[in-house]
Design a protein around this motif. Sequence first.
Motif, mmCIF file in Angstrom:
data_model
loop_
_atom_site.group_PDB
_atom_site.id
_atom_site.type_symbol
_atom_site.label_atom_id
_atom_site.label_comp_id
_atom_site.label_asym_id
_atom_site.label_seq_id
_atom_site.Cartn_x
_atom_site.Cartn_y
_atom_site.Cartn_z
ATOM 1 N N GLY A 190 0.786 -1.222 0.000
ATOM 2 C CA GLY A 190 0.000 0.000 0.000
ATOM 3 C C GLY A 190 0.819 1.272 0.000
ATOM 4 O O GLY A 190 0.274 2.366 -0.205
ATOM 5 N N ARG A 191 2.128 1.177 0.226
ATOM 6 C CA ARG A 191 2.947 2.389 0.298
ATOM 7 C C ARG A 191 3.549 2.718 -1.057
ATOM 8 O O ARG A 191 3.573 1.886 -1.966
ATOM 9 C CB ARG A 191 4.043 2.210 1.348
ATOM 10 N N SER A 192 4.052 3.924 -1.161
ATOM 11 C CA SER A 192 4.647 4.359 -2.424
ATOM 12 C C SER A 192 5.942 3.610 -2.677
ATOM 13 O O SER A 192 6.604 3.131 -1.751
ATOM 14 C CB SER A 192 4.906 5.871 -2.387
ATOM 15 N N THR A 193 6.307 3.530 -3.944
ATOM 16 C CA THR A 193 7.536 2.847 -4.334
ATOM 17 C C THR A 193 8.744 3.608 -3.818
ATOM 18 O O THR A 193 8.789 4.846 -3.893
ATOM 19 C CB THR A 193 7.608 2.717 -5.866
ATOM 20 N N MET A 194 9.708 2.867 -3.292
ATOM 21 C CA MET A 194 10.944 3.467 -2.787
ATOM 22 C C MET A 194 12.127 2.949 -3.599
ATOM 23 O O MET A 194 12.124 1.800 -4.053
ATOM 24 C CB MET A 194 11.152 3.092 -1.316
ATOM 25 N N ARG A 195 13.155 3.804 -3.758
ATOM 26 C CA ARG A 195 14.341 3.402 -4.493
ATOM 27 C C ARG A 195 15.542 4.206 -4.003
ATOM 28 O O ARG A 195 15.400 5.218 -3.307
ATOM 29 C CB ARG A 195 14.175 3.597 -5.989
ATOM 30 N N THR A 196 16.737 3.727 -4.358
ATOM 31 C CA THR A 196 17.958 4.483 -4.041
ATOM 32 C C THR A 196 18.143 5.588 -5.078
ATOM 33 O O THR A 196 17.655 5.514 -6.215
ATOM 34 C CB THR A 196 19.179 3.561 -4.070
ATOM 35 N N GLU A 197 18.873 6.601 -4.658
ATOM 36 C CA GLU A 197 19.225 7.661 -5.589
ATOM 37 C C GLU A 197 20.215 7.156 -6.628
ATOM 38 O O GLU A 197 20.934 6.182 -6.410
ATOM 39 C CB GLU A 197 19.866 8.838 -4.842
#
Length: 787
Positions: free
Chosen positions: A205-212
């Motif tokens: 349910g949470r937004s997609t997360m990624r590394t810079e």
Amino acid sequence: MRVFKASVVMFLFAFLFATVSATKLNVPRLRLSYKDLLSSNRSSIFNGHHGQLSLTAVFLDEYHDRLFLGGKDVLYSLTLGPVSTESKEIYWPPLPGIREDCVQRGKEPQTECANFVRLLQPYNRTHLLACGTGAFHPMCTYVNVGHRGEHVFTMDPTNVENGRGKVPHDPSLPFASTFSGGELYTGLTADFLGRDSVILRSMGGRSTMRTETDQRLLHDPKFIAAHLIPDNDDRDNDKVYFFFTEKATEAGDREGAIHTRVGRVCANDVGGQRVLVNKWSTFIKARLVCSVPGPHGIDTHFNQLEDVFLLRTKDERNPDVYAIFSTISNVFQGFAVCVYRMADIREAFNGPFAHKEGPDFQWGAYEGRVPYPRPGVCPSKITNQPGREFGSTKDFPDAVLQFARGHPLMWRPVYPALRQPVLVKANIPYRLKQIVVDRVEAEDGQYDVMFIGTDIGTVLKVIALRSVNSLETEEITLEELQVFKVPTPIKSMDISVKRQALYIGSPAGVAQVKLHRCETYGKACAECCLARDPYCAWDGASCSRYLPNSKRRYRRQDIRHGNPVLQCVDQNLNEDLDLMEDKVVYAAENNSTFLECVPRSPQATVTWLVQRDDHKEEVKLDDRVTRTEQGLLFHQLYRQDEGVYICRSREHGFTQTLARLTLRVLHGETLGELLARDDAALSDPFKDRSGVGYRAWLPCSAYSRGGPVGQIGQSRSWFKDIMQLIGPSNLPHVEEYCERMWCNDKLRRKHKSMLEKYRQAQESARKVRSRSSGERNRTPRDLTAWE
């Protein structure tokens, strides 16, 4: 000068490694071939319904008692029943038109433009998440696997989602993932060209997360494994750990240096409010060191990570991390297995950050003030302080996020337990690729049994014994198992402690191999003890599975020393050894001959003794008499070599007799006389020199070459060779030997039929002679040769 120093250092590395490998020299105590495994019912192979599986993903589901496989355009479900394996198949090609588009983009039709299934993870109790490359168009779907106890395996081909960020586009690129709480954590290259290396969190349910996109965070990484490991009972502190290799930014002027990393993110990380929006705000990493300590501070480093296995314990917060490393040096090829403790990994993450003031400065430990909350920690009850509470990472001050962005690397590396590997191998004809570990309770303690897969389809079963008074470890390779018929790289390994089995994946198929089969070690107490297998013990009657909670009192096991003299003192140490029977070997003078004796264990040392007139002495070896791995070779045999030869093996201080061979030398003049008799016999097989009837030699061999009358002369040279090898000093025994070796039932029936025809012909001739000469009741003398 710098080149000279580098050369010296490389020489020292090679010399040190050669010294270490020499002390670690170890051969498997037991080698089992592909046929051995199948014939003993220890292994079974699944090659797919069409004979070529092209395996790319494996998931062992012990809850459903199923093994799920992914390959090229296909999914399989196998039941793990003990008797037979039921399998079901789902055909899952790329979406319509995608395969053609992939070919137009210049990709290979067979090896790239297909749907290679790369990800199989349990989505819930009834469904499996499956993702494939989709011909460079990643896609995912949900497979219905049913409830526990039923074998359901269905998929809706129209219910397909975009799989970008879940698996790589390229089927050859490595990646790592773990699924937890409805969310997928993945380390991969997420773009078509394979350049965007990221750690992603998707689904849920949470937004997609990624590394810079920053080389300080990830610099050409190769992801190997991903695991969620809790820190404590507070689930807000759960962290996902990634194990990977990358180009080292802190290596200074060593361009292209590779380091192995362990990185982590908080599972509840949601990024920052103004800085690092939808980017990881808790990502930090540390170096994993696996090296052999050397003199003057020069260590031999193994930098390339091959595989990682988490050995789970009763404390889920503190598994042991087993990792295989390889060298990237051009000087030598070596492999090592290092074991890491989670306490040491956490200590490195709690230590100082690595820092560099500018391009011309050296790396060092950051000595300034670290902002609060400390970068890398998770927002939780433990982090919060009165008046300084953080509900999520979005509440972290910008200074914390800026510091985390600029200092992702920890200064202190993580060293293995005892600061050295538990296993080192150098200059071996294969590569170590996969590892799983089972912690086994034995009579004298607890042992970690390592199963290591190679790139040639074999599995090594290894334990490492730690010395009581030093840091040295002794590597013991218990078995080498040739799992697949032809050499093929092992791509995956899973272990089921519940079923006591390995599940080994390769491009050729999947094998189920039992962890142990104790009866393979032999039928005597001494052999069971010498095996030093934690799974096995002598129960008074046979070598069988050791169970710590068994009510049996009579259990003999000695893993640490393998000393059968102490463990089997009241047993017949050589009982039931089939090799103890005496054998007679005939050989011709001045010829070469061979006495065979192969010990069960390649680790045993063989000694040969010769006995003449009740006097024993060790066989003297020289250019004429040499010892090989298979036995004793006489290049030229003398009369004085005759005697009783005794083959003994010694292993861990235990000596046993393997064979007693009586060597009888046939003198040259005797051989010539017998061969002359042979020439006369072959010229007329139905008469001897007295004309009374000659007992024909080797009738079966003669008939097998076309019959005694027509083509018996063709067997002449063959007969001489046999006589030279076996010796005719006891001719009836020679005939008996040849009858047994060459006369099968079919030949005997043929001989009987031909003999019956011969009898009939002779009887007709007798009757004719009887009528003409009055000789009644005369029996043909030459018939006695075949009766």
